[in-house]
Design an enzyme around this catalytic site. Sequence first.
Site, PDB file in Angstrom:
ATOM      1  N   GLU A  93       0.824  -1.212   0.000  1.00 30.57           N
ATOM      2  CA  GLU A  93       0.000   0.000   0.000  1.00 30.57           C
ATOM      3  C   GLU A  93       0.859   1.263   0.000  1.00 30.57           C
ATOM      4  O   GLU A  93       2.009   1.254   0.423  1.00 30.57           O
ATOM      5  CB  GLU A  93      -0.940  -0.017   1.194  1.00 30.57           C
ATOM      6  CG  GLU A  93      -0.257  -0.157   2.521  1.00 30.57           C
ATOM      7  CD  GLU A  93      -1.255  -0.466   3.647  1.00 30.57           C
ATOM      8  OE1 GLU A  93      -1.748  -1.600   3.694  1.00 30.57           O
ATOM      9  OE2 GLU A  93      -1.519   0.411   4.440  1.00 30.57           O
ATOM     10  N   CYS A 106       3.621   8.502   0.334  1.00 33.63           N
ATOM     11  CA  CYS A 106       4.289   7.644   1.300  1.00 33.63           C
ATOM     12  C   CYS A 106       4.376   6.260   0.665  1.00 33.63           C
ATOM     13  O   CYS A 106       3.348   5.658   0.349  1.00 33.63           O
ATOM     14  CB  CYS A 106       3.439   7.633   2.576  1.00 33.63           C
ATOM     15  SG  CYS A 106       4.014   6.486   3.801  1.00 33.63           S
ATOM     16  N   CYS A 113       7.286  -6.600   7.089  1.00 34.94           N
ATOM     17  CA  CYS A 113       8.464  -6.018   7.741  1.00 34.94           C
ATOM     18  C   CYS A 113       8.910  -6.985   8.837  1.00 34.94           C
ATOM     19  O   CYS A 113       8.094  -7.701   9.410  1.00 34.94           O
ATOM     20  CB  CYS A 113       8.076  -4.679   8.365  1.00 34.94           C
ATOM     21  SG  CYS A 113       9.428  -3.822   9.194  1.00 34.94           S
ATOM     22  N   CYS A 117       7.982  -3.847  15.548  1.00 35.69           N
ATOM     23  CA  CYS A 117       7.489  -2.796  16.460  1.00 35.69           C
ATOM     24  C   CYS A 117       6.056  -3.152  16.896  1.00 35.69           C
ATOM     25  O   CYS A 117       5.207  -3.474  16.058  1.00 35.69           O
ATOM     26  CB  CYS A 117       7.516  -1.429  15.785  1.00 35.69           C
ATOM     27  SG  CYS A 117       9.171  -0.906  15.308  1.00 35.69           S
ATOM     28  N   CYS A 120       2.851  -1.350  15.274  1.00 39.80           N
ATOM     29  CA  CYS A 120       2.821  -1.155  13.823  1.00 39.80           C
ATOM     30  C   CYS A 120       2.186  -2.349  13.115  1.00 39.80           C
ATOM     31  O   CYS A 120       2.611  -3.490  13.293  1.00 39.80           O
ATOM     32  CB  CYS A 120       4.244  -0.926  13.315  1.00 39.80           C
ATOM     33  SG  CYS A 120       4.320  -0.684  11.536  1.00 39.80           S
ATOM     34  N   LEU A 216      11.933   7.257  17.154  1.00 34.89           N
ATOM     35  CA  LEU A 216      12.514   7.166  18.505  1.00 34.89           C
ATOM     36  C   LEU A 216      11.537   6.467  19.462  1.00 34.89           C
ATOM     37  O   LEU A 216      11.835   5.426  20.021  1.00 34.89           O
ATOM     38  CB  LEU A 216      12.880   8.575  18.994  1.00 34.89           C
ATOM     39  CG  LEU A 216      13.619   8.662  20.323  1.00 34.89           C
ATOM     40  CD1 LEU A 216      14.956   7.941  20.270  1.00 34.89           C
ATOM     41  CD2 LEU A 216      13.826  10.124  20.740  1.00 34.89           C
ATOM     42  N   CYS A 334       0.424   2.640   8.604  1.00 38.04           N
ATOM     43  CA  CYS A 334       1.133   1.650   7.790  1.00 38.04           C
ATOM     44  C   CYS A 334       0.574   0.253   7.942  1.00 38.04           C
ATOM     45  O   CYS A 334       0.468  -0.259   9.043  1.00 38.04           O
ATOM     46  CB  CYS A 334       2.578   1.512   8.231  1.00 38.04           C
ATOM     47  SG  CYS A 334       3.427   2.994   8.474  1.00 38.04           S
TER      48      CYS A 334
END
Length: 349
Positions: A93, A106, A113, A117, A120, A216, A334
């Site tokens: 996407e 974006c 991935c 995280c 996410c 961060l 995302c």
Amino acid sequence: MSNIDLKSLEMEELEEVFIRLGEKKYRAHQTFKWIHQKMVSSINNITELPQGLRDKLNLNYNISKLKIVQRLDSKFDDTSKYLFMLDDRNIIESVLMKYKHGVSVCLSTQVGCRMGCEFCASTKGGLVRSLLPGEILEQFYQIQKDQGYKVTNIVLMGSGEPLDNYDNVLKFLKIIHDDEGQNLGYRHITISTCGLVPKIYDLADEEIPINLSISLHSPFDEERKKIMPIANRHSIYEIIEACYYYINKTKRRITFEYTLIYGVNDKKEDALEIVKLLKGMLCHVNLIPLNRIKEFIHTKSDEEAIRNFKDILIKNGINTTIRREMGADVNAACGQLRRDYIKNQNPFN
Ligand code: SAH
């Protein structure tokens, strides 16, 4: 053997292809322009090349392309989310965002991935594969063709960790910057990373002045480890050292992304520790209210906490902005849309 994607080749590599075929170099320049300026999606459409040469190319080469599966336009703001299908039927996407000062996209750099995280959606199914340079470019080309105008800015903040697909992302950058292609200035491109420290040094050594963004999300290593597994590999101190190296090499300001999670990383001590970390650095902090996903139990910080957090940073001399929440109604965080799409195709997933 599968064919080689011509869209993924830099100009010098394309010249080598034509030289190997016994052709002149100028054919590479013609082909590059047709692929990257006219944005054609098949070798047969490069009508400036003789038919015989197109036939010869078709034997061992192709041009990667994406199919638009879905486009969702936000009712609240100028955001459109695109769901694309790759040649191998994987789904990725991308998001288009219109601002007063330009149009930004974006883009995804990987299918899924592997950074893990907690908050996410992109990482929940793990990494499927990295994208080719041509597949990253194609998201940009398809959106431009669909919208009918030029997009001015790129952020590599879609699914995937760009620095975990380093070589392909670097090729993507060189191709999109090429003046015989889109000729997009490096200053209009931002790479976002969760903090792959050795790759930050590599990127700095390339001396291409793109914007670097660091995710961060906590100024304390122990807290960061709880939400970002990469923190077990590289400490915040190592990241900050790498950032100073990047700034010295590129003279570019670094952005720190900070997703505010209620009761997790939005306390006064967090803000004060960020001040200690970043004081004196050429940088900027972008506060992002958490975009809730169902796999993560936490919620976003309330507006007052966000404002207080911002005030502490600003009072202490840290440039800070709060990111507008765009496209909330089209699952713009995302990886959310892709996950929903895959689930609907396969209810057992
Ligand atoms: N892998 C890269 C780029 C992808 S995500 C990186 O980690 O930087 C782009 C940004 O969105 C990152 O700062 C990421 O941490 C953040 N993000 C991911 N999921 C989010 C969510 N649900 N809510 C708010 N921010 C999120």
